[in-house]
Design an enzyme around this catalytic site. Structure first.
Site, PDB file in Angstrom:
ATOM      1  N   LEU A 357       0.811  -1.211   0.000  1.00 27.12           N
ATOM      2  CA  LEU A 357       0.000   0.000   0.000  1.00 27.12           C
ATOM      3  C   LEU A 357       0.843   1.259   0.000  1.00 27.12           C
ATOM      4  CD1 LEU A 357      -2.791  -1.009   2.561  1.00 27.12           C
ATOM      5  CD2 LEU A 357      -2.920  -1.023   0.064  1.00 27.12           C
ATOM      6  N   GLY A 360       7.078   4.444   4.133  1.00 25.51           N
ATOM      7  CA  GLY A 360       7.430   5.679   4.814  1.00 25.51           C
ATOM      8  C   GLY A 360       8.744   5.525   5.543  1.00 25.51           C
ATOM      9  N   SER A 361       9.054   6.508   6.377  1.00 23.10           N
ATOM     10  CA  SER A 361      10.333   6.486   7.082  1.00 23.10           C
ATOM     11  C   SER A 361      10.415   5.347   8.084  1.00 23.10           C
ATOM     12  CB  SER A 361      10.543   7.820   7.809  1.00 23.10           C
ATOM     13  OG  SER A 361       9.476   8.058   8.716  1.00 23.10           O
ATOM     14  N   SER A 362       9.262   4.907   8.590  1.00 23.87           N
ATOM     15  CA  SER A 362       9.286   3.864   9.619  1.00 23.87           C
ATOM     16  C   SER A 362       9.161   2.456   9.053  1.00 23.87           C
ATOM     17  CB  SER A 362       8.158   4.106  10.634  1.00 23.87           C
ATOM     18  OG  SER A 362       6.902   4.040   9.989  1.00 23.87           O
ATOM     19  N   GLY A 363       8.803   2.331   7.775  1.00 26.70           N
ATOM     20  CA  GLY A 363       8.674   1.000   7.193  1.00 26.70           C
ATOM     21  C   GLY A 363       7.696   0.983   6.033  1.00 26.70           C
ATOM     22  N   LYS A 364       7.197  -0.204   5.725  1.00 27.37           N
ATOM     23  CA  LYS A 364       6.279  -0.389   4.601  1.00 27.37           C
ATOM     24  C   LYS A 364       4.930  -0.891   5.113  1.00 27.37           C
ATOM     25  CE  LYS A 364      10.160  -1.615   1.604  1.00 27.37           C
ATOM     26  NZ  LYS A 364      10.814  -2.689   0.817  1.00 27.37           N
ATOM     27  N   ASP A 472      -0.270  13.829  16.862  1.00 26.95           N
ATOM     28  CA  ASP A 472      -0.002  13.910  15.416  1.00 26.95           C
ATOM     29  C   ASP A 472      -1.318  13.830  14.651  1.00 26.95           C
ATOM     30  OD1 ASP A 472       1.519  14.132  13.116  1.00 26.95           O
ATOM     31  OD2 ASP A 472       1.897  11.988  12.960  1.00 26.95           O
TER      32      ASP A 472
END
Length: 638
Positions: A357, A360-364, A472
């Site tokens: 989908l 990002g910076s933290s993962g997929k 956030d």
């Protein structure tokens, strides 16, 4: 025992025990020979095969280096008829990549059953990171249409992959896999997918041009007949839809354009809308063919009783909370977390990844299946530092604590081989993406529903014991499911509002357009800071409703080119997004109260809900007046 046998025994013993130091020592003393590397133990395994089965990356790397130095062939079969690559496809993705990068690796080597490594890769590989090793196979010139003794291709085998089957099928089709190669019983991959009962797989294969009339010699049935026999009405209808199109194309001599019709999804019920523009999109340029297609589709339209097509509507459905999964307990490393209720630690083999989908910076993030339910799987990047582990634990802690229909449902976490968070999948994406879709009609009713459900979700966090601050909150972090319900998500920055977290809460987080002024000044992040973010989201919803299209917060201020400029202006100059002139005064007042520069003046979520209900009643008493306020902006206006 001869010296050669003794060396061989020492090597196998060290590899079996994962003793890399011992193997290095044997190598430095020249006690490992080429014959040692190509010999087998009592179970018919080579040293490299043992290392691969142990999933020991360092040992595999060492043995591959020795194979290069001693010029040992790793493509030879062990006594069980398998090459090293046959074994490696069941290993960790990093290990498989390393074996595939070996200069002289043979990717098309066949075992006794004529299965090549890619047959097993497509059936057994578990990691969602399947694209990288697959591309290495392609670069090495692998035959994606190789057939084993039964006539099965890698595409047949991919149907049986319980972890990444849909992704694997997609990779094969994009790289030249023949969707209609049949087994010795004349069964295509479509037969296999129908038997499995997977409508998503069937759809992918049909779009790739799968033959719906292929008759298997064993049961004498086509895929359509199998679907009817299985009693799967949706699958039967889908296959019939394709079959009817193929029959129509054949009847009128348009078979060669099948792929073009499929790409544009022009089925029988859509053919009446055929036009010059659609033919251009389909790449059909011959004047004679275009005239024939337009004539035949016009005749078809006249024959059919056509139903008028309507734009996509947002349908209200009775909300039902997601099921609570079975709880299997916590691993020791997470057992001491406070405020955590029941939570599920999920085994990786319980998941199937179906589609990527995003990243990002933290993962997929992948769409997938868990116990038959469609889920979103957040695969976190490798965490080697204690800080990263702590961040994972904090998000895990928040997600595990909350059970609310207004918050995205957390099914559990996978701890190995990779850290994953398994959550409810909200198929319509974020609230931002819903608002940004200009084809959707978002009127006042939908605006109120989205607003009320958003505030209820945040109220749930603020009323938790102990309270939770989101930190956030933005329209990208509000998800919309297939029932058009809002679910609060993304708790990577969230914290329990306790004494121990005050210092952490002071740090500036979140997207600046939604960030409260006090955060800029380094004050404690509180529930009232979330309320400020709610104000910006209310502004987005109201502006989208009145203008008929999405406007980004602060986009009217052309001098603000960077996010950090926004937070400075909101904090020091009290700048806010411009509320549309047509906005009813009751909503203007609510939004302004929520983004008041003094956090003490901002209402609580409970207060906001009460006011929203009152304003919604005001709308229902004056529906026509409120609807007259909606004046969509021209589409080309910025």
């Amino acid at each position: 025992m001869s010296s050669t046998q003794q060396q061989q025994h020492q090597l196998f013993s060290a590899v079996e025990q994962n003793d890399v130091t011992k193997v290095k020592k044997l190598s430095s003393k020249k006690k490992i020979s080429k014959s040692n590397l190509t010999s087998f133990d009592q179970y018919g395994q080579s040293a490299l095969t043992i290392a691969l089965k142990n999933n020991n990356e360092e040992m595999v790397e060492l043995l591959l280096s020795l194979c290069v130095t001693l010029k040992a062939d790793i493509n030879t079969f062990d006594k069980n008829g398998f090459s090293a690559l046959h074994q490696a496809v069941s290993s960790d993705d990093r290990i498989l990549m390393r074996v595939l990068q070996y200069e002289n690796i043979n990717v098309d080597v066949q075992n006794d059953d004529l299965n090549t490594p890619i047959h097993y890769f497509c059936q057994k590989f578990r990691s969602p990171n399947c694209q990288e090793p697959f591309q290495l196979f392609i670069q090495k010139g692998v035959n994606v249409n190789a057939q084993n003794k039964n006539g099965e291709t890698p595409l047949h085998k991919a149907i049986f992959n319980n972890s990444v089957r849909l992704m694997m099928v997609g990779l094969l089709l994009k790289n030249g896999a023949n969707v209609n190669l049949a087994t010795q019983f004349q069964e295509s991959p479509l037969h296999y997918a129908v038997r499995l009962g997977r409508e998503d797989l069937v759809s992918v294969l049909l779009k790739a041009g799968a033959d719906v009339d292929c008759v298997g010699t064993k049961e004498r049935k086509t895929p359509y007949q199998l679907a009817v026999e299985e009693g799967n009405k949706d699958m039967t209808a889908r296959i019939k839809k394709y079959k009817d199109l193929f029959d129509w194309l054949q009847k009128h001599g348009f078979e060669q354009y099948k792929d073009a019709f499929l790409k544009e999804e022009m089925f029988l019920d859509e053919l009446g809308e055929m036009s010059e523009d659609i033919l251009n999109k389909m790449g059909i340029t011959s004047t004679g063919t275009r005239l024939r297609i337009l004539k035949e589709t016009s005749n078809l339209a006249n024959e059919q009783t056509k139903k008028p097509k309507t734009p996509e509507l947002i349908i209200e459905e009775d909300p039902t909370p997601p099921d609570t999964p079975d709880i299997s307990g916590l691993r020791h490393s997470l057992h001491t977390l406070r405020h955590v209720g029941e939570v599920n630690i999920i085994n990786d083999n319980e998941l199937e990844y179906t589609e990527k989908l995003g990243a990002g910076s933290s993962g997929k993030v992948y769409k997938g299946l868990y116990r038959g339910k469609e889920v979103a799987i957040k695969v976190l990047k490798s965490m080697t530092e204690s800080k990263e582990i702590e961040e994972f634990k904090k998000e895990f802690q928040i997600m595990s604590a909350i059970r609310s229909k207004h918050v995205v449902h957390f099914y559990g976490a996978v701890l190995e081989p990779k850290l994953c968070m398994v959550m409810e999948n909200c198929s319509r994406g974020s609230l931002y993406h819903v608002m940004d879709n200009n084809s959707l009609d978002i009127g006042w009713e939908r605006t109120f529903r989205f607003a009320i459900e958003t505030v209820r979700g945040i109220e749930c966090l603020h009323k938790w014991d102990p309270p939770i601050v989101h930190r956030d909150l933005k329209s990208l972090n509000l998800l919309v499911n297939d029932k058009w319900e809002i679910k609060v998500c993304d708790f990577g920055l969230s914290r329990f509002n306790t004494g121990s977290n005050l210092e952490t809460l002071v740090k500036m987080r979140g997207t600046f357009a939604y960030c409260a002024p006090e955060v800029y000044y380094g004050e404690q992040f509180s529930g009232k800071s979330d309320v400020y973010s709610i104000a910006v989201i209310l502004w987005e919803l109201v502006t989208r409703c009145i203008n008929g299209r999405y406007e980004r917060p602060f986009s009217e201020y052309k001098n603000l080119q960077h996010d950090f400029q926004i937070i400075i202006q909101t904090a020091k100059k009290n700048l806010r997004p411009t509320i549309p002139n047509a906005c009813p005064e009751s909503l203007v007042s609510l939004i302004q109260d929520c983004w008041d520069p003094n956090l003490e003046n901002r209402p609580t979520c409970t207060d906001i809900l009460s006011r929203l209900v009152t304003i919604e009643n005001e709308y229902r008493s004056n529906i026509q007046t409120w609807n007259n306020l909606i004046v969509p902006l021209p589409k080309n206006q910025e």
